[in-house]
Design a protein around this motif. Structure first.
Motif, PDB file in Angstrom:
ATOM      1  N   PRO A 136       0.830  -1.217   0.000  1.00 41.29           N
ATOM      2  CA  PRO A 136       0.000   0.000   0.000  1.00 41.29           C
ATOM      3  C   PRO A 136       0.862   1.263   0.000  1.00 41.29           C
ATOM      4  N   TYR A 137       0.610   2.124  -0.969  1.00 38.57           N
ATOM      5  CA  TYR A 137       1.385   3.342  -1.156  1.00 38.57           C
ATOM      6  C   TYR A 137       0.666   4.528  -0.515  1.00 38.57           C
ATOM      7  N   TYR A 138       1.374   5.573  -0.289  1.00 34.57           N
ATOM      8  CA  TYR A 138       0.901   6.835   0.274  1.00 34.57           C
ATOM      9  C   TYR A 138       0.498   6.712   1.741  1.00 34.57           C
ATOM     10  N   ASN A 139      -0.307   5.709   2.090  1.00 34.50           N
ATOM     11  CA  ASN A 139      -0.733   5.518   3.485  1.00 34.50           C
ATOM     12  C   ASN A 139       0.436   5.263   4.433  1.00 34.50           C
ATOM     13  N   ARG A 140       1.472   4.574   3.927  1.00 41.89           N
ATOM     14  CA  ARG A 140       2.659   4.213   4.707  1.00 41.89           C
ATOM     15  C   ARG A 140       2.306   3.358   5.931  1.00 41.89           C
ATOM     16  N   PRO A 141       1.662   2.206   5.740  1.00 40.44           N
ATOM     17  CA  PRO A 141       1.364   1.344   6.888  1.00 40.44           C
ATOM     18  C   PRO A 141       2.640   0.800   7.514  1.00 40.44           C
ATOM     19  N   GLN A 198       4.652  -2.397   9.641  1.00 41.61           N
ATOM     20  CA  GLN A 198       4.810  -3.801   9.250  1.00 41.61           C
ATOM     21  C   GLN A 198       3.572  -4.622   9.631  1.00 41.61           C
ATOM     22  N   GLN A 199       2.942  -4.311  10.757  1.00 44.92           N
ATOM     23  CA  GLN A 199       1.712  -5.017  11.123  1.00 44.92           C
ATOM     24  C   GLN A 199       0.591  -4.708  10.146  1.00 44.92           C
ATOM     25  N   GLY A 200       0.550  -3.479   9.665  1.00 39.67           N
ATOM     26  CA  GLY A 200      -0.454  -3.126   8.669  1.00 39.67           C
ATOM     27  C   GLY A 200      -0.252  -3.867   7.360  1.00 39.67           C
ATOM     28  N   ILE A 201       1.010  -4.070   6.982  1.00 36.49           N
ATOM     29  CA  ILE A 201       1.301  -4.832   5.770  1.00 36.49           C
ATOM     30  C   ILE A 201       0.818  -6.275   5.925  1.00 36.49           C
ATOM     31  N   ILE A 202       1.104  -6.868   7.074  1.00 37.37           N
ATOM     32  CA  ILE A 202       0.643  -8.237   7.326  1.00 37.37           C
ATOM     33  C   ILE A 202      -0.872  -8.304   7.280  1.00 37.37           C
ATOM     34  N   VAL A 220       8.377  -2.109  -3.919  1.00 30.83           N
ATOM     35  CA  VAL A 220       9.071  -1.080  -4.677  1.00 30.83           C
ATOM     36  C   VAL A 220       9.064   0.211  -3.860  1.00 30.83           C
ATOM     37  N   PRO A 221       9.873   0.250  -2.806  1.00 32.55           N
ATOM     38  CA  PRO A 221       9.827   1.393  -1.884  1.00 32.55           C
ATOM     39  C   PRO A 221      10.135   2.735  -2.527  1.00 32.55           C
ATOM     40  N   GLY A 222      10.843   2.742  -3.648  1.00 32.06           N
ATOM     41  CA  GLY A 222      11.103   3.999  -4.336  1.00 32.06           C
ATOM     42  C   GLY A 222       9.838   4.678  -4.816  1.00 32.06           C
ATOM     43  N   ARG A 223       8.780   3.901  -5.025  1.00 29.62           N
ATOM     44  CA  ARG A 223       7.491   4.462  -5.440  1.00 29.62           C
ATOM     45  C   ARG A 223       6.473   4.511  -4.301  1.00 29.62           C
ATOM     46  N   THR A 224       6.487   3.511  -3.449  1.00 31.40           N
ATOM     47  CA  THR A 224       5.441   3.413  -2.425  1.00 31.40           C
ATOM     48  C   THR A 224       5.836   4.063  -1.107  1.00 31.40           C
ATOM     49  N   VAL A 225       7.144   4.269  -0.886  1.00 29.02           N
ATOM     50  CA  VAL A 225       7.735   4.734   0.371  1.00 29.02           C
ATOM     51  C   VAL A 225       7.729   3.606   1.407  1.00 29.02           C
ATOM     52  N   THR A 226       6.770   2.700   1.323  1.00 26.62           N
ATOM     53  CA  THR A 226       6.673   1.570   2.246  1.00 26.62           C
ATOM     54  C   THR A 226       7.632   0.465   1.813  1.00 26.62           C
ATOM     55  N   ASP A 227       8.253  -0.188   2.800  1.00 26.98           N
ATOM     56  CA  ASP A 227       9.173  -1.290   2.531  1.00 26.98           C
ATOM     57  C   ASP A 227       8.777  -2.473   3.408  1.00 26.98           C
ATOM     58  N   GLU A 258      11.708 -10.155   7.679  1.00 27.12           N
ATOM     59  CA  GLU A 258      10.933 -10.829   8.714  1.00 27.12           C
ATOM     60  C   GLU A 258       9.436 -10.741   8.444  1.00 27.12           C
ATOM     61  N   THR A 259       8.986  -9.587   7.969  1.00 24.10           N
ATOM     62  CA  THR A 259       7.559  -9.436   7.665  1.00 24.10           C
ATOM     63  C   THR A 259       7.172 -10.279   6.464  1.00 24.10           C
ATOM     64  N   LEU A 260       8.017 -10.305   5.435  1.00 25.77           N
ATOM     65  CA  LEU A 260       7.710 -11.140   4.275  1.00 25.77           C
ATOM     66  C   LEU A 260       7.634 -12.608   4.683  1.00 25.77           C
ATOM     67  N   ALA A 261       8.498 -13.021   5.594  1.00 26.78           N
ATOM     68  CA  ALA A 261       8.456 -14.412   6.073  1.00 26.78           C
ATOM     69  C   ALA A 261       7.113 -14.716   6.724  1.00 26.78           C
ATOM     70  N   GLU A 262       6.547 -13.759   7.444  1.00 27.05           N
ATOM     71  CA  GLU A 262       5.214 -13.948   8.040  1.00 27.05           C
ATOM     72  C   GLU A 262       4.149 -13.992   6.958  1.00 27.05           C
ATOM     73  N   VAL A 263       4.214 -13.059   6.019  1.00 22.95           N
ATOM     74  CA  VAL A 263       3.228 -13.006   4.933  1.00 22.95           C
ATOM     75  C   VAL A 263       3.292 -14.277   4.091  1.00 22.95           C
ATOM     76  N   ALA A 264       4.503 -14.817   3.891  1.00 19.87           N
ATOM     77  CA  ALA A 264       4.681 -16.008   3.064  1.00 19.87           C
ATOM     78  C   ALA A 264       4.075 -17.250   3.692  1.00 19.87           C
ATOM     79  N   LYS A 265       3.705 -17.180   4.975  1.00 26.62           N
ATOM     80  CA  LYS A 265       3.014 -18.308   5.604  1.00 26.62           C
ATOM     81  C   LYS A 265       1.581 -18.428   5.117  1.00 26.62           C
ATOM     82  N   LEU A 266       1.040 -17.361   4.545  1.00 26.88           N
ATOM     83  CA  LEU A 266      -0.300 -17.427   3.964  1.00 26.88           C
ATOM     84  C   LEU A 266      -0.262 -18.375   2.763  1.00 26.88           C
ATOM     85  N   PRO A 267      -1.207 -19.287   2.652  1.00 25.45           N
ATOM     86  CA  PRO A 267      -1.082 -20.351   1.642  1.00 25.45           C
ATOM     87  C   PRO A 267      -1.084 -19.871   0.204  1.00 25.45           C
TER      88      PRO A 267
END
Length: 291
Positions: free
Chosen positions: A104-109, A111-115, A134-141, A145-154
């Motif tokens: 999500p861009y502009y909002n800048r959530p 890491q919990q918001g990303i999950i 793509v943090p250069g466009r979204t500002v969010t990175d 560790e967060t991707l590892a949590e998200v990757a648990k989603l099937p």
């Protein structure tokens, strides 16, 4: 699940409307030239200037024209979670193979918001998800560790990483596993990305040089690193020239140089590239042997 050269497709626009016939021809050319997948409605496709109806139509056109020959990863991201879900649901109904979902861009959530964002999407639609960082466009990175949590989603199957942080390829492998699909989001560093365990590249340059990009990816997959290096050297000026001005201006200019019949329109606030950018593209096309 996905591999090789996967162009982030430009969208041909004529008189402020999507030129559907030009888009169909473009899809066929990409597949015939060896592209291993297609991404409609990404950044390069000017998705940010499309209405929801146009967005859905371009995804459906891509699925229809590709006719199962290669997978279609439909751009579905939004800074509004339920809007992203709507894109995913309609992409699934159209027959897309996966959704490319930008952070999500502009909002800048945080890491919990990303999950929470990706969890909501996965719980409400079973279309496979490729996370797009793509943090250069979204500002969010998204952290490793967060991707590892998200990757648990099937249904989260991979990432398009345009962070520029190449060390993350190894970080992701160690945190998630070697089967998690890692796609480069940057053409210029794709060689290093592949050497570290990447599966392919969602590419801007493949819009212009699909066969060369497909050959480059094949050389990497087959461990022919000297061949890959030679192709990297041949393509590198083009990788950089296509971002010598605001994208997709240089990409559309290059396409019109190679295919004069390709529509030249770009939607505001994007404009035709500067003189300096056009000269850089001209030189890069010659260096690559495309003109």
């Amino acid at each position: 699940m996905f591999f090789g050269s996967i162009p982030a497709l430009v969208t041909p626009i004529r008189d402020d409307k999507v030129d559907e016939e030009a888009f169909r021809r473009f899809v066929d050319w990409q597949i015939d030239s060896g592209s291993a997948g297609l991404v409609p409605c990404g950044t390069t496709g000017e998705a940010a200037t499309m209405s929801i109806e146009e967005h859905d139509r371009v995804v459906a056109l891509c699925v229809e024209q590709s006719a199962g020959r290669v997978p279609v990863i439909a751009g579905c991201g939004s800074n509004h979670t339920t809007v992203a879900l709507g894109h995913m649901q309609r992409a699934k109904a159209a027959g897309a193979d996966a959704a490319l979902v930008v952070l999500p861009y502009y909002n800048r959530p945080n890491q919990q918001g990303i999950i929470a964002h990706f969890t909501y999407l996965a719980e409400h639609c079973d279309l496979p998800i490729v996370v797009y960082n793509v943090p250069g466009r979204t500002v969010t990175d998204i952290s490793v560790e967060t991707l590892a949590e998200v990757a648990k989603l099937p249904t989260v199957v991979g990432i398009k990483d345009a962070s520029g942080k190449l060390e993350r390829v190894t970080g992701h492998r160690l945190a998630i596993g070697p089967d998690f699909c890692q796609l480069s989001g940057n053409d210029e560093t794709s060689l290093a990305h592949m050497a570290m365990g990447g599966a392919g590249c969602i590419s801007v340059t493949a819009n212009i040089a699909p066969r060369l990009c497909a050959d480059f990816q094949a050389a990497c997959r087959e461990g022919r690193w000297q061949d890959a290096l030679a192709l990297q050297d041949r393509l590198f000026p083009l990788h950089t020239a296509l971002f010598s001005d605001a994208s997709p201006g240089p990409v559309k200019y290059a396409l019109c140089k190679l295919h004069p019949e390709f529509p030249q329109d770009i939607r505001l606030p994007m404009t035709w590239p500067s003189d300096a950018s056009r000269k850089a593209v001209d030189a890069a096309l010659a260096h690559a042997g495309l003109v």
